[in-house]
Design a protein around this motif. Structure first.
Motif, PDB file in Angstrom:
ATOM      1  N   ILE A 197       0.876  -1.175   0.000  1.00 47.73           N
ATOM      2  CA  ILE A 197       0.000   0.000   0.000  1.00 47.73           C
ATOM      3  C   ILE A 197       0.907   1.217   0.000  1.00 47.73           C
TER       4      ILE A 197
ATOM      5  N   THR B  91       1.304   6.945   2.946  1.00 44.00           N
ATOM      6  CA  THR B  91       1.333   5.583   3.492  1.00 44.00           C
ATOM      7  C   THR B  91       2.286   4.756   2.630  1.00 44.00           C
TER       8      THR B  91
ATOM      9  N   VAL C 177      -6.979   4.972   4.823  1.00 44.40           N
ATOM     10  CA  VAL C 177      -6.234   3.974   4.050  1.00 44.40           C
ATOM     11  C   VAL C 177      -7.167   2.841   3.619  1.00 44.40           C
TER      12      VAL C 177
ATOM     13  N   VAL D 161      -8.060   1.755  -0.275  1.00 44.08           N
ATOM     14  CA  VAL D 161      -7.867   0.380  -0.746  1.00 44.08           C
ATOM     15  C   VAL D 161      -9.184  -0.182  -1.298  1.00 44.08           C
TER      16      VAL D 161
ATOM     17  N   ALA E 242      -1.010   6.549  -6.195  1.00 43.37           N
ATOM     18  CA  ALA E 242      -1.198   5.364  -5.354  1.00 43.37           C
ATOM     19  C   ALA E 242      -0.778   4.128  -6.121  1.00 43.37           C
TER      20      ALA E 242
ATOM     21  N   LEU F 128      -1.162   0.090  -5.368  1.00 41.35           N
ATOM     22  CA  LEU F 128      -1.866  -0.765  -4.407  1.00 41.35           C
ATOM     23  C   LEU F 128      -1.903  -2.203  -4.889  1.00 41.35           C
TER      24      LEU F 128
END
Length: 360
Positions: free
Chosen positions: A285, A308, A335, A339, A353, A355
């Motif tokens: 992440i 993060t 967070v 996600v 991001a 992920l």
């Protein structure tokens, strides 16, 4: 915008896919729409005019749909056709597949049948009458003409009988006890034709009935009941015809729901500056300048973005410390929501991001 899209979006969020390809295709679809505002706007305009097709189709199948719901269905299917047309320039595989699932081979026939059968301004219930449009059934049109034009018909009969008998005072009247009758004064009884049938004797007049007048009376008195019976039969036939193509309507409804959900994700991405996340091959992440998607909409002050960076093979466990009311839970939920949005196929509130995919 319509209920079908709301249900689809709820399903995507509560049961997001675990397939990388499915997520990637949704990201692609959202990406294409964010870059095609000239297409997205007319699509949204069409979606705003589409009712809950699934609900109406189920009510039609159960024979509980009202005439106005049938008109709403026809109008909505017309908008579905416009939506399909607006999507023609789109090239993404998911959006093209959604568009293809809107089957138009049978829908125009249903639209035309409803427009031809249902009156433009029908009452709420069929038994109130006036649901079926003029010109659909000859017998119904005749009964309506009799009920609507009864006064003029009776006036014609009165004029005709005055000319035939030479009695200028002859009258055609009606009461609830004897029905329709011809009234002739005592002084003119000698002029009464042989085919007149005496019905009632008064002090200064005689009342008669003729076979023609009796037949007209039966038509007028029973016209409303017969009209409603015919309307109910024709309306049931219409519902049966629509129910026969309900699979095509439900397939279009499902496609519209998915199109609406993707359009909503694209609209929010543009409005709130969401970005397309990168799907990582690893369990990680990595979020740069992430924002809480809910709090930033309701906070009176600017939400401060934060980062993060978690990789299972490096630092799979991280500990958040701080005072009470310091924002620890907000950060955790932020967070988690990012996600979740990613896995549902949405863009995310961040500068960038990367992920991983959760397969459980």
């Amino acid at each position: 915008v319509p209920a079908m899209g709301s249900l689809t979006l709820r399903r995507w969020l509560t049961r997001p896919p675990s397939s990388r390809d499915a997520i990637f295709d949704r990201h692609d679809a959202v990406d294409e729409l964010t870059r095609s505002r000239a297409i997205l706007e007319p699509m949204t305009a069409c979606l705003q005019k589409i009712a809950d097709l699934e609900r109406i189709a189920s009510r039609i199948t159960l024979r509980t749909a009202t005439p106005r719901e049938c008109l709403t269905l026809a109008d909505s299917l017309l908008m579905v056709g416009d939506l399909r047309e607006a999507m023609t320039p789109l090239q993404g595989p998911l959006l093209k597949a959604m568009r293809t699932r809107i089957e138009l081979s049978t829908l125009p026939d249903i639209i035309a049948l409803v427009a031809k059968t249902i009156s433009p301004t029908p009452p709420m219930l069929v038994r109130e009458g006036g649901v079926i449009a003029d010109g659909v059934d000859a017998a119904l049109d005749e009964l309506r003409s009799i009920a609507r034009d009864s006064k003029s018909v009776l006036l014609e009969i009165e004029t005709r009988e005055r000319e035939r008998t030479g009695i200028s005072s002859l009258k055609v009247r009606y009461n609830s006890v004897f029905g329709y009758y011809i009234e002739i004064s005592k002084s003119n009884l000698a002029k009464a034709p042989a085919d007149y049938i005496r019905k009632q004797t008064l002090a200064n007049a005689e009342r008669y009935i003729t076979p023609d007048l009796k037949e007209l009376e039966e038509k007028i008195v029973g016209a409303e009941e017969k009209s409603i019976a015919i309307e109910m039969r024709l309306y049931d036939e219409l519902l049966g015809a629509i129910a026969a193509v309900s699979p095509a309507i439900l397939a279009a409804a499902q496609a519209v729901g998915e199109i609406d959900a993707v359009s909503a994700l694209a609209t929010i991405a543009v409005r709130n500056r969401y970005v397309r996340p990168t799907l990582s091959e690893h369990a990680e992440i990595c979020i740069e300048d992430g924002r809480h998607p809910v709090i930033e909409q309701i906070a009176t002050e600017r939400f401060i973005p934060n980062h993060t960076n978690i990789r299972r093979d490096e630092n799979g466990i991280q500990i958040i410390t701080g005072p009470n009311m310091g924002g620890k839970s907000t950060y955790l939920r932020q967070v988690a929501l990012i996600v979740l949005l990613n896995q549902a196929g949405s863009f995310v509130p961040a500068a960038s991001a990367r992920l991983g995919i959760c397969d459980r």
